[in-house]
Design a protein around this motif. Structure first.
Motif, PDB file in Angstrom:
ATOM      1  N   ASP A  74       0.851  -1.190   0.000  1.00 49.35           N
ATOM      2  CA  ASP A  74       0.000   0.000   0.000  1.00 49.35           C
ATOM      3  C   ASP A  74       0.891   1.245   0.000  1.00 49.35           C
ATOM      4  N   SER A  75       0.540   2.226  -0.811  1.00 55.13           N
ATOM      5  CA  SER A  75       1.364   3.438  -0.933  1.00 55.13           C
ATOM      6  C   SER A  75       1.442   4.243   0.350  1.00 55.13           C
ATOM      7  N   HIS A  76       0.519   4.007   1.303  1.00 59.69           N
ATOM      8  CA  HIS A  76       0.506   4.783   2.538  1.00 59.69           C
ATOM      9  C   HIS A  76       1.570   4.344   3.548  1.00 59.69           C
ATOM     10  N   VAL A  77       2.241   3.236   3.286  1.00 56.31           N
ATOM     11  CA  VAL A  77       3.190   2.739   4.290  1.00 56.31           C
ATOM     12  C   VAL A  77       4.462   3.555   4.335  1.00 56.31           C
ATOM     13  N   LYS A 125       8.396   4.729   3.521  1.00 58.95           N
ATOM     14  CA  LYS A 125       9.670   4.023   3.411  1.00 58.95           C
ATOM     15  C   LYS A 125       9.770   2.858   4.382  1.00 58.95           C
ATOM     16  N   ALA A 126       9.112   2.959   5.517  1.00 57.74           N
ATOM     17  CA  ALA A 126       9.215   1.921   6.545  1.00 57.74           C
ATOM     18  C   ALA A 126       8.504   0.629   6.137  1.00 57.74           C
ATOM     19  N   GLY A 127       7.533   0.726   5.212  1.00 60.97           N
ATOM     20  CA  GLY A 127       6.801  -0.463   4.792  1.00 60.97           C
ATOM     21  C   GLY A 127       5.770  -0.918   5.794  1.00 60.97           C
ATOM     22  N   VAL A 128       5.452  -0.084   6.775  1.00 63.69           N
ATOM     23  CA  VAL A 128       4.509  -0.453   7.828  1.00 63.69           C
ATOM     24  C   VAL A 128       3.906   0.827   8.408  1.00 63.69           C
ATOM     25  N   TYR A 129       2.678   0.757   8.902  1.00 69.19           N
ATOM     26  CA  TYR A 129       2.139   1.889   9.641  1.00 69.19           C
ATOM     27  C   TYR A 129       1.419   1.395  10.886  1.00 69.19           C
ATOM     28  N   ASN A 130       1.270   2.304  11.839  1.00 69.47           N
ATOM     29  CA  ASN A 130       0.620   1.989  13.104  1.00 69.47           C
ATOM     30  C   ASN A 130      -0.867   2.314  13.016  1.00 69.47           C
ATOM     31  N   ILE A 131      -1.691   1.440  13.548  1.00 71.04           N
ATOM     32  CA  ILE A 131      -3.144   1.671  13.620  1.00 71.04           C
ATOM     33  C   ILE A 131      -3.563   1.640  15.079  1.00 71.04           C
ATOM     34  N   GLN A 159     -26.578   3.753  26.044  1.00 78.20           N
ATOM     35  CA  GLN A 159     -25.371   4.072  26.827  1.00 78.20           C
ATOM     36  C   GLN A 159     -24.113   3.507  26.171  1.00 78.20           C
ATOM     37  N   MET A 160     -24.019   3.678  24.859  1.00 74.00           N
ATOM     38  CA  MET A 160     -22.813   3.302  24.130  1.00 74.00           C
ATOM     39  C   MET A 160     -21.654   4.161  24.625  1.00 74.00           C
ATOM     40  N   MET A 161     -20.543   3.504  24.971  1.00 69.79           N
ATOM     41  CA  MET A 161     -19.410   4.206  25.554  1.00 69.79           C
ATOM     42  C   MET A 161     -18.099   3.633  25.024  1.00 69.79           C
ATOM     43  N   PRO A 162     -16.996   4.419  25.081  1.00 67.98           N
ATOM     44  CA  PRO A 162     -15.685   3.868  24.726  1.00 67.98           C
ATOM     45  C   PRO A 162     -15.329   2.741  25.695  1.00 67.98           C
ATOM     46  N   LYS A 163     -14.800   1.628  25.168  1.00 71.17           N
ATOM     47  CA  LYS A 163     -14.529   0.466  26.005  1.00 71.17           C
ATOM     48  C   LYS A 163     -13.056   0.061  26.017  1.00 71.17           C
ATOM     49  N   VAL A 164     -12.404   0.089  24.852  1.00 70.02           N
ATOM     50  CA  VAL A 164     -11.033  -0.411  24.805  1.00 70.02           C
ATOM     51  C   VAL A 164     -10.315   0.178  23.592  1.00 70.02           C
ATOM     52  N   ILE A 165      -8.999   0.315  23.726  1.00 70.03           N
ATOM     53  CA  ILE A 165      -8.137   0.730  22.623  1.00 70.03           C
ATOM     54  C   ILE A 165      -7.421  -0.495  22.082  1.00 70.03           C
ATOM     55  N   VAL A 166      -7.390  -0.610  20.758  1.00 68.33           N
ATOM     56  CA  VAL A 166      -6.667  -1.685  20.082  1.00 68.33           C
ATOM     57  C   VAL A 166      -5.581  -1.041  19.233  1.00 68.33           C
ATOM     58  N   GLU A 167      -4.350  -1.526  19.355  1.00 69.24           N
ATOM     59  CA  GLU A 167      -3.231  -0.937  18.609  1.00 69.24           C
ATOM     60  C   GLU A 167      -2.349  -2.038  18.035  1.00 69.24           C
ATOM     61  N   TYR A 168      -1.824  -1.811  16.827  1.00 67.97           N
ATOM     62  CA  TYR A 168      -0.940  -2.788  16.196  1.00 67.97           C
ATOM     63  C   TYR A 168      -0.208  -2.136  15.027  1.00 67.97           C
ATOM     64  N   GLU A 169       0.807  -2.847  14.507  1.00 70.94           N
ATOM     65  CA  GLU A 169       1.529  -2.416  13.310  1.00 70.94           C
ATOM     66  C   GLU A 169       1.035  -3.252  12.132  1.00 70.94           C
ATOM     67  N   ARG A 170       0.771  -2.589  11.010  1.00 71.86           N
ATOM     68  CA  ARG A 170       0.210  -3.275   9.843  1.00 71.86           C
ATOM     69  C   ARG A 170       1.130  -3.156   8.632  1.00 71.86           C
ATOM     70  N   VAL A 171       1.343  -4.298   7.975  1.00 76.27           N
ATOM     71  CA  VAL A 171       2.010  -4.352   6.680  1.00 76.27           C
ATOM     72  C   VAL A 171       0.936  -4.703   5.651  1.00 76.27           C
TER      73      VAL A 171
END
Length: 238
Positions: free
Chosen positions: A42-45, A47-53, A145-157
């Motif tokens: 993906d062109s959005h990565v 030079k590193a070839g990876v991005y954080n989500i 009563q929809m509320m924020p519950k959890v954060i999910v984070e990872y590196e994607r190639v």
């Protein structure tokens, strides 16, 4: 205001196939070698070839999204706010729906002010021009009563192939945090939610997956999983 007509051929209205697999680090490295030259990054990565989500997931007072995922309810849907590379320059609100094994995603942009309000469980000011998706989330916050519950984070190639709108993603170092108030901070406390060395491979496409790509990603012992990252992260913290 011009009325929008539903067109199933448009990307934003298209249901996609989505398959997920648990992989070891070695399996991901093998897949990277096999995919090289066949599909493009993906062109959005950059030079590193990876991005954080990083995604902030919502659920209601009954944990409906969590329980429906565990039970395999069909259809089901969930809301999340997503940023990339720890940047607040582009913040998107997304609704992901799963129906009969296929997925569909709708999204709209948020301002940082709107995001910070939602992070606190508050409802931002709405106008007639406010996106319908944001209005739907706010309605659910008021009624369920929809509320924020959890954060999910990872590196994607991510790899992409235009024919069939194929997207192959390798998600590494999947971690979770219940410090939802820190969603827009550069650094937040995180805990891994998979066993050491485990990562997730996702294969997504529209109507068809080219045969040579299908053969390329077949390693013989991949373990398909139906659980979402949200479910895995919530299960860890419940």
């Amino acid at each position: 205001m011009e009325k929008k007509i539903y067109d199933p051929s448009l990307p934003e209205n298209r249901y996609r196939h989505e398959f997920k697999y648990l992989c070891s680090y070695g399996e991901l490295m093998m897949l990277k070698v096999r995919l090289k030259g066949l599909v493009s990054l993906d062109s959005h990565v950059g030079k590193a070839g990876v991005y954080n989500i990083r995604s902030l997931y919502f659920d209601d007072i009954y944990d409906t999204c969590f329980n429906e995922n565990e039970a395999g309810t069909d259809p089901r849907e969930k809301f999340r706010i997503r940023i990339y590379n720890h940047s607040s320059e582009r913040i998107s609100l997304e609704l992901k729906r799963k129906v009969r094994g296929k997925t569909w995603k709708q999204s709209c942009l948020l301002t940082e002010e709107q995001c910070r309000k939602l992070m606190k469980g508050g409802i931002p000011a709405l106008t007639e021009e406010s996106p319908a998706l944001l209005r739907k989330l706010c309605l659910l916050m008021q009624t369920r009563q929809m509320m924020p519950k959890v954060i999910v984070e990872y590196e994607r190639v991510p790899y992409v192939y235009p024919h069939g709108n194929v997207r192959i993603t390798m998600d590494e170092n999947i971690s979770a945090s219940d410090r939802t108030e820190l969603f827009l901070e550069k650094q937040i406390p995180l805990r891994p939610i998979l066993e050491a060395g485990q990562h997730i491979l996702e294969v997504k496409y529209d109507e068809y997956l080219p045969d040579y790509i299908y053969r390329t990603v077949q390693l013989g012992n991949l373990r398909q999983t139906a659980f979402s990252k949200y479910y895995l992260c919530r299960r860890y913290h419940l």
